[in-house]
Write an enzyme that holds these catalytic residues in place. Structure first.
Site, short mmCIF file in Angstrom:
data_model
loop_
_atom_site.label_atom_id
_atom_site.label_comp_id
_atom_site.label_asym_id
_atom_site.label_seq_id
_atom_site.Cartn_x
_atom_site.Cartn_y
_atom_site.Cartn_z
N GLU A 1 19.85 -5.27 15.66
CA GLU A 1 19.26 -6.37 14.89
C GLU A 1 19.88 -6.44 13.50
O GLU A 1 19.88 -5.44 12.76
CB GLU A 1 17.75 -6.14 14.79
CG GLU A 1 16.95 -7.31 14.30
CD GLU A 1 15.46 -7.08 14.50
OE1 GLU A 1 14.74 -7.13 13.48
OE2 GLU A 1 15.01 -6.87 15.64
N TYR B 1 4.45 -15.46 6.14
CA TYR B 1 4.66 -14.51 7.22
C TYR B 1 3.31 -14.25 7.87
O TYR B 1 2.37 -13.81 7.22
CB TYR B 1 5.25 -13.20 6.72
CG TYR B 1 5.45 -12.22 7.84
CD1 TYR B 1 6.59 -12.30 8.65
CD2 TYR B 1 4.50 -11.26 8.14
CE1 TYR B 1 6.77 -11.43 9.71
CE2 TYR B 1 4.67 -10.38 9.20
CZ TYR B 1 5.81 -10.48 9.98
OH TYR B 1 5.97 -9.63 11.05
N ASP C 1 1.29 -12.51 11.30
CA ASP C 1 1.27 -11.80 12.56
C ASP C 1 0.63 -12.69 13.62
O ASP C 1 -0.06 -13.67 13.31
CB ASP C 1 0.47 -10.50 12.43
CG ASP C 1 1.24 -9.42 11.68
OD1 ASP C 1 2.48 -9.41 11.78
OD2 ASP C 1 0.60 -8.60 10.99
N ARG D 1 15.00 -15.71 5.80
CA ARG D 1 15.91 -14.77 6.43
C ARG D 1 15.91 -15.07 7.92
O ARG D 1 14.88 -15.45 8.49
CB ARG D 1 15.48 -13.33 6.18
CG ARG D 1 15.43 -12.93 4.73
CD ARG D 1 16.79 -12.86 4.09
NE ARG D 1 17.55 -11.70 4.58
CZ ARG D 1 18.81 -11.47 4.24
NH1 ARG D 1 19.48 -12.32 3.46
NH2 ARG D 1 19.45 -10.39 4.70
N ARG E 1 17.89 -2.10 12.81
CA ARG E 1 17.24 -1.31 13.84
C ARG E 1 17.82 -1.63 15.21
O ARG E 1 18.53 -2.63 15.37
CB ARG E 1 15.73 -1.56 13.86
CG ARG E 1 15.32 -3.01 14.19
CD ARG E 1 13.81 -3.17 14.13
NE ARG E 1 13.39 -4.52 14.54
CZ ARG E 1 12.13 -4.89 14.68
NH1 ARG E 1 11.15 -4.04 14.44
NH2 ARG E 1 11.82 -6.13 15.06
N ARG F 1 0.84 -1.19 0.00
CA ARG F 1 0.00 0.00 0.00
C ARG F 1 0.88 1.25 0.00
O ARG F 1 2.06 1.18 0.27
CB ARG F 1 -0.94 0.01 1.21
CG ARG F 1 -0.20 0.03 2.55
CD ARG F 1 -1.20 0.10 3.70
NE ARG F 1 -0.51 0.19 4.97
CZ ARG F 1 -0.17 -0.84 5.71
NH1 ARG F 1 -0.43 -2.06 5.30
NH2 ARG F 1 0.43 -0.68 6.87
N ARG G 1 1.43 8.74 4.89
CA ARG G 1 0.19 9.27 5.48
C ARG G 1 0.22 10.79 5.39
O ARG G 1 1.22 11.41 5.76
CB ARG G 1 0.07 8.84 6.95
CG ARG G 1 -0.07 7.34 7.12
CD ARG G 1 -0.11 6.98 8.59
NE ARG G 1 -0.14 5.53 8.78
CZ ARG G 1 0.00 4.93 9.95
NH1 ARG G 1 0.20 5.65 11.05
NH2 ARG G 1 -0.05 3.62 10.03
#
Length: 376
Positions: free
Chosen positions: A294, A342, A344, A243, A273, A167, A171
């Site tokens: 990370e 993947y 959530d 990964r 990060r 997407r 914003r």
């Protein structure tokens, strides 16, 4: 249940409540899989041992389910990113745009401005890079997306499909809530305690440090397998690509970065990060801190697989494994590794509940549950 993470725990609990005797086994010496948390004895910080897991969902039933085993307290993920020696908000929003370009644009003005710098000549983007350039233009792409993506996936964004950037990553307001979902939070006492409570049932036996093999399948009426799909077949057709993540843990006396997640978009910084774990429990106060740098790299034998790559070669191999698995009569492959997707946490729990219901339905004479409740 092969795997004592969310899939195995939720399916096991549902079937135990229906009167079945359940064995949950896991190769590791702890439950909760990659969402395993533990409180550090020195600092008192609740540490997400395999990297941070933030619960967010629009599924009210799933939200009620997790809250029945652990109190979830408010947590909003507000990510920052360091790029070119400056700190910005993510996702890219109106504040990011104005700060980056040194402007004071209103929403409509910002939308027109981004349209003017986007590469409109790209009509049908095929790659991640083309998708980003079409949406945000080269400056924002190179500052916030390119370097991070190269480090995360280990390849050029020109090799990744456009679908990864699903997407518009911008914003045109000042909303810096990373997620859109209605329900967002963190378990008050960590995910491990939540999974422990899910597994606490008279009909559930948990076996840790226990390696399940294909030959063990015949000892049970049915097996729900949340380990790697290719691992069930001892990688006989080849290894699916993943990964993996390496974490460089360090302590800090005080507040290291002032936020839970700081991304690093520059290629010159080797890590993607830094996460500061005490900020994932904002209701707690700790003088000392625990942080993770990370690093993402290709998963090798013996590593913990995190993200399925799902490029063309992997999809071709996946099809062969799915075809082989579809012949199984008493095994159902579930979860992130079992279906090579993947997922959530909320989706994992939703699919686990639905899978358990489908199995109970099959025993009652409804449609038979096959190797996959959700085909990979």
């Amino acid at each position: 249940m092969v795997g004592a993470g969310l899939s195995g725990a939720v399916i096991g609990r549902k079937l135990a409540e229906a009167g079945h005797s359940i064995v949950v086994c896991d190769e590791r010496n702890h439950i909760a899989g990659n969402c395993y948390t533990e409180r550090d004895s020195d600092t008192g910080v609740m540490v997400h041992v395999y990297g941070p897991h933030i619960f967010h969902t629009d599924d009210e039933e799933v939200w009620s389910y997790v809250n029945s085993f652990q109190t979830f307290l408010p947590f909003v993920n507000r990510v920052k990113t360091t790029s070119g020696g400056r700190v910005y908000l993510l996702p890219v929003n109106l504040h990011t745009i104005n700060q980056f370009f040194g402007k004071t644009l209103r929403p409509d003005e910002a939308r027109d401005f981004i349209t003017s710098i986007a590469e409109s000549s790209i009509e049908d983007p095929k790659t991640f890079e083309e998708q980003a350039l079409k949406f945000v233009g080269r400056d924002l792409y190179e500052a916030f997306f390119k370097g991070y993506t190269v480090k995360q996936w280990g390849c050029s964004p020109t090799e990744l499909p456009a679908s990864i950037l699903k997407r518009l990553p911008v914003r045109f307001n000042y909303d810096d809530n990373y997620f859109f979902h209605r329900f967002q939070g963190m378990p008050e006492n960590g995910y491990t305690e939540m999974v422990e409570r899910i597994l606490k049932h008279d009909r559930i036996e948990v076996r840790l440090s226990h390696r399940f093999t294909r030959s063990d399948t015949h000892d049970f009426d049915h097996v729900f397998y949340s380990g790697p799909l290719d691992g069930y077949y001892d990688f006989e057709l080849g290894r699916l690509g993943y990964r993996t993540l390496d974490f460089e843990r360090f302590n800090y006396d005080g507040d290291y970065q002032g936020c839970a997640v700081m991304n690093y978009g520059d290629l010159g910084v080797p890590y993607t990060r830094i996460t500061e774990h005490k900020h994932f429990s904002p209701w707690e106060k700790h003088e000392k801190s625990i942080c993770y740098r990370e690093f993402s790299r290709a998963c090798e034998e013996g590593d913990i697989p995190y993200y399925p790559i799902r490029m063309a070669d992997e999809k071709a191999l996946l099809e062969r494994y799915v075809e082989r698995a579809s012949a199984e009569q008493q095994v159902t492959f579930v979860g992130r590794l079992g279906t090579y997707r993947y997922l959530d946490m909320d989706v994992t729990i939703r699919e686990a509940l639905d899978t358990a219901n489908a199995y109970l339905g099959s025993l009652a004479g409804q449609a038979k549950l096959g190797a996959f409740f959700v085909t990979p």
